[in-house]
Design a protein around this motif. Structure first.
Motif, PDB file in Angstrom:
ATOM      1  N   PRO A   1       0.814  -1.215   0.000  1.00  0.00           N
ATOM      2  CA  PRO A   1       0.000   0.000   0.000  1.00  0.00           C
ATOM      3  C   PRO A   1       0.850   1.268   0.000  1.00  0.00           C
ATOM      4  N   GLU A   2       0.327   2.280  -0.675  1.00  0.00           N
ATOM      5  CA  GLU A   2       0.943   3.603  -0.668  1.00  0.00           C
ATOM      6  C   GLU A   2      -0.107   4.600  -0.202  1.00  0.00           C
ATOM      7  N   GLY A   3       0.211   5.388   0.828  1.00  0.00           N
ATOM      8  CA  GLY A   3      -0.724   6.383   1.329  1.00  0.00           C
ATOM      9  C   GLY A   3      -0.687   7.654   0.506  1.00  0.00           C
ATOM     10  N   TYR A   4      -1.866   8.267   0.287  1.00  0.00           N
ATOM     11  CA  TYR A   4      -1.905   9.533  -0.438  1.00  0.00           C
ATOM     12  C   TYR A   4      -2.837  10.559   0.194  1.00  0.00           C
ATOM     13  N   TYR A   5      -3.631  10.163   1.231  1.00  0.00           N
ATOM     14  CA  TYR A   5      -4.524  11.146   1.859  1.00  0.00           C
ATOM     15  C   TYR A   5      -4.992  10.597   3.207  1.00  0.00           C
ATOM     16  N   GLN A   6      -5.188  11.497   4.176  1.00  0.00           N
ATOM     17  CA  GLN A   6      -5.839  11.132   5.422  1.00  0.00           C
ATOM     18  C   GLN A   6      -6.502  12.359   6.039  1.00  0.00           C
ATOM     19  N   ARG A   7      -7.639  12.133   6.639  1.00  0.00           N
ATOM     20  CA  ARG A   7      -8.355  13.167   7.375  1.00  0.00           C
ATOM     21  C   ARG A   7      -9.125  12.470   8.481  1.00  0.00           C
ATOM     22  N   LEU A   8      -8.673  12.645   9.711  1.00  0.00           N
ATOM     23  CA  LEU A   8      -9.243  11.913  10.836  1.00  0.00           C
ATOM     24  C   LEU A   8     -10.060  12.833  11.735  1.00  0.00           C
ATOM     25  N   ALA A   9     -11.009  12.234  12.430  1.00  0.00           N
ATOM     26  CA  ALA A   9     -11.785  12.970  13.428  1.00  0.00           C
ATOM     27  C   ALA A   9     -10.881  13.383  14.584  1.00  0.00           C
ATOM     28  N   ASP A  10     -11.356  14.342  15.360  1.00  0.00           N
ATOM     29  CA  ASP A  10     -10.575  14.761  16.524  1.00  0.00           C
ATOM     30  C   ASP A  10     -10.737  13.742  17.657  1.00  0.00           C
ATOM     31  N   HIS A  11      -9.889  13.863  18.661  1.00  0.00           N
ATOM     32  CA  HIS A  11      -9.953  13.027  19.863  1.00  0.00           C
ATOM     33  C   HIS A  11     -10.015  11.532  19.531  1.00  0.00           C
ATOM     34  N   MET A  12      -9.145  11.087  18.641  1.00  0.00           N
ATOM     35  CA  MET A  12      -9.158   9.681  18.245  1.00  0.00           C
ATOM     36  C   MET A  12      -8.908   8.750  19.418  1.00  0.00           C
ATOM     37  N   GLU A  13      -8.216   9.236  20.434  1.00  0.00           N
ATOM     38  CA  GLU A  13      -7.926   8.395  21.593  1.00  0.00           C
ATOM     39  C   GLU A  13      -9.183   8.014  22.369  1.00  0.00           C
ATOM     40  N   ARG A  14     -10.289   8.746  22.147  1.00  0.00           N
ATOM     41  CA  ARG A  14     -11.540   8.463  22.848  1.00  0.00           C
ATOM     42  C   ARG A  14     -12.489   7.585  22.040  1.00  0.00           C
ATOM     43  N   ARG A  15     -12.149   7.319  20.813  1.00  0.00           N
ATOM     44  CA  ARG A  15     -13.116   6.728  19.881  1.00  0.00           C
ATOM     45  C   ARG A  15     -12.828   5.258  19.574  1.00  0.00           C
ATOM     46  N   THR A  16     -13.909   4.530  19.260  1.00  0.00           N
ATOM     47  CA  THR A  16     -13.801   3.240  18.601  1.00  0.00           C
ATOM     48  C   THR A  16     -13.847   3.502  17.102  1.00  0.00           C
ATOM     49  N   ALA A  17     -12.849   3.018  16.373  1.00  0.00           N
ATOM     50  CA  ALA A  17     -12.812   3.203  14.927  1.00  0.00           C
ATOM     51  C   ALA A  17     -13.380   1.966  14.243  1.00  0.00           C
ATOM     52  N   LEU A  18     -14.351   2.168  13.362  1.00  0.00           N
ATOM     53  CA  LEU A  18     -14.851   1.106  12.506  1.00  0.00           C
ATOM     54  C   LEU A  18     -14.197   1.282  11.141  1.00  0.00           C
ATOM     55  N   LEU A  19     -13.196   0.458  10.862  1.00  0.00           N
ATOM     56  CA  LEU A  19     -12.463   0.528   9.598  1.00  0.00           C
ATOM     57  C   LEU A  19     -13.245  -0.237   8.538  1.00  0.00           C
TER      58      LEU A  19
ATOM     59  N   GLY B   1      -3.609   7.811  18.137  1.00  0.00           N
ATOM     60  CA  GLY B   1      -4.072   7.612  19.507  1.00  0.00           C
ATOM     61  C   GLY B   1      -5.217   6.639  19.675  1.00  0.00           C
ATOM     62  N   CYS B   2      -5.751   6.103  18.574  1.00  0.00           N
ATOM     63  CA  CYS B   2      -6.895   5.202  18.666  1.00  0.00           C
ATOM     64  C   CYS B   2      -6.446   3.852  19.211  1.00  0.00           C
ATOM     65  N   THR B   3      -7.149   3.345  20.197  1.00  0.00           N
ATOM     66  CA  THR B   3      -6.773   2.081  20.834  1.00  0.00           C
ATOM     67  C   THR B   3      -7.802   0.980  20.628  1.00  0.00           C
ATOM     68  N   ARG B   4      -8.955   1.305  20.059  1.00  0.00           N
ATOM     69  CA  ARG B   4     -10.001   0.286  19.846  1.00  0.00           C
ATOM     70  C   ARG B   4     -10.429   0.340  18.392  1.00  0.00           C
ATOM     71  N   ILE B   5     -10.093  -0.700  17.640  1.00  0.00           N
ATOM     72  CA  ILE B   5     -10.305  -0.711  16.196  1.00  0.00           C
ATOM     73  C   ILE B   5     -11.022  -1.991  15.801  1.00  0.00           C
ATOM     74  N   LYS B   6     -12.111  -1.831  15.039  1.00  0.00           N
ATOM     75  CA  LYS B   6     -12.860  -2.965  14.506  1.00  0.00           C
ATOM     76  C   LYS B   6     -12.924  -2.811  12.990  1.00  0.00           C
ATOM     77  N   CYS B   7     -12.701  -3.910  12.277  1.00  0.00           N
ATOM     78  CA  CYS B   7     -12.644  -3.874  10.814  1.00  0.00           C
ATOM     79  C   CYS B   7     -13.843  -4.607  10.225  1.00  0.00           C
ATOM     80  N   LEU B   8     -14.452  -4.014   9.207  1.00  0.00           N
ATOM     81  CA  LEU B   8     -15.571  -4.623   8.498  1.00  0.00           C
ATOM     82  C   LEU B   8     -15.155  -4.915   7.069  1.00  0.00           C
ATOM     83  N   PHE B   9     -15.257  -6.185   6.652  1.00  0.00           N
ATOM     84  CA  PHE B   9     -14.918  -6.590   5.292  1.00  0.00           C
ATOM     85  C   PHE B   9     -16.043  -7.457   4.728  1.00  0.00           C
ATOM     86  N   LEU B  10     -16.268  -7.342   3.427  1.00  0.00           N
ATOM     87  CA  LEU B  10     -17.164  -8.282   2.763  1.00  0.00           C
ATOM     88  C   LEU B  10     -16.513  -9.655   2.676  1.00  0.00           C
ATOM     89  N   VAL B  11     -15.294  -9.679   2.138  1.00  0.00           N
ATOM     90  CA  VAL B  11     -14.596 -10.939   1.873  1.00  0.00           C
ATOM     91  C   VAL B  11     -13.150 -10.805   2.327  1.00  0.00           C
TER      92      VAL B  11
END
Length: 210
Positions: free
Chosen positions: A110-128, A150-160
Motif C-alpha cells: 500500500p501507498e498512502g496519499y490522503y488522510q483526514r481523521l476525526a478529533d480526539h481519536m484516543e476516545r473513539r472506537t474506529a470502525l475501519l 491515539g486510537c486504541t479500539r479498532i474494529k474492521c468490516l470486510f465483505l470478503v
C-alpha cells in the motif's frame, strides 16, 4: 485477534449475488450496503451507551443513547466509500475519518496519499471499512495510522477476506477485531482473492474492470 464470520442466511444470499459478474454497479452498491448493515450490527453490540431522560406520552423516562463522540467510521479510499452508506444508516451521527491508500500493482504494497481523521481519536472506537481483505497490507497500514493518532479500539468490516490477509493482520495487529461476511479460499499469483468479487472498487463505481 478476534475474527467473526457473520454467518447469516441473508448475508450468504446477498454475497452470492455480489459474486455474480452480471450484477451491475447499482445493485452491487445496494447489496454491499445491506451486508454492511448486518456486519455493523455485530460489530457494535458492545458500544457504550449513556442514560438520558426523555418525555414520553406517559411522562419522563430514562433511555439509553449511543454517544456519537465514542465512534468514528473510517473508509479506506476508494472502495471503502461504496461500503460506507450501510454503516452510516445505523450510525448517522458518527464522524467519518478518511484514509487514502492505493496498492502498487508491482509490489502489492500500500501507498498512502490522503488522510483526514476525526478529533480526539484516543476516545473513539474506529470502525475501519473496506470491502476486501486480500494481502492485509492496506488494512494493516490504515490500522497503524489510526494507532499513531491515539486510537486504541479498532474494529474492521470486510465483505470478503483471504486467509493470508487475516494471518498478516493478526501478526501485525493482534489486538483488533474483524467482522467479515466470508473467508474465501486463497490469494492468486496477482494477490487477488479467489473466488472473491473481482475488483470491488470498479464494481462499486462502474469504472472499467480489467
Amino acid at each position: 485477534m478476534k475474527t467473526v464470520v457473520v454467518d447469516h442466511p441473508l448475508v450468504r444470499h446477498k454475497l452470492g449475488k455480489l459474486r455474480d459478474i452480471a450484477t451491475d454497479p447499482v445493485h452491487f452498491r445496494l447489496l454491499a450496503g445491506e451486508i454492511a448493515v448486518l456486519l455493523a450490527l455485530e460489530a457494535t453490540r458492545d458500544l457504550p451507551t449513556e442514560l438520558v431522560e426523555v418525555q414520553t406520552w406517559a411522562g419522563p423516562l430514562q433511555v439509553e443513547r449511543v454517544r456519537s463522540e465514542a465512534l468514528t467510521l473510517v473508509p479506506i479510499l476508494r472502495a471503502g466509500l461504496g461500503f460506507l452508506p450501510g454503516v452510516q444508516s445505523l450510525l448517522p451521527a458518527a464522524p467519518v475519518s478518511v484514509i487514502g491508500l492505493r496498492r502498487d500493482e508491482t509490489t502489492h504494497r500500500p501507498e498512502g496519499y490522503y488522510q483526514r481523521l476525526a478529533d480526539h481519536m484516543e476516545r473513539r472506537t474506529a470502525l475501519l471499512i473496506d470491502p476486501m481483505l486480500a494481502t492485509g497490507g492496506s488494512a494493516a497500514a490504515a490500522i497503524q495510522l489510526l494507532k499513531g493518532a491515539g486510537c486504541t479500539r479498532i474494529k474492521c468490516l470486510f465483505l470478503v477476506a483471504a486467509p493470508e490477509g487475516l494471518q498478516a493482520l493478526e501478526a501485525a495487529h493482534p489486538d483488533i477485531e474483524v467482522y467479515v461476511a466470508a473467508i474465501d479460499e486463497r490469494l492468486d499469483e496477482n494477490a487477488y482473492i479467489r473466488p472473491g468479487l473481482g475488483d470491488a472498487g470498479d464494481r462499486l463505481f462502474g469504472t472499467p474492470v480489467d
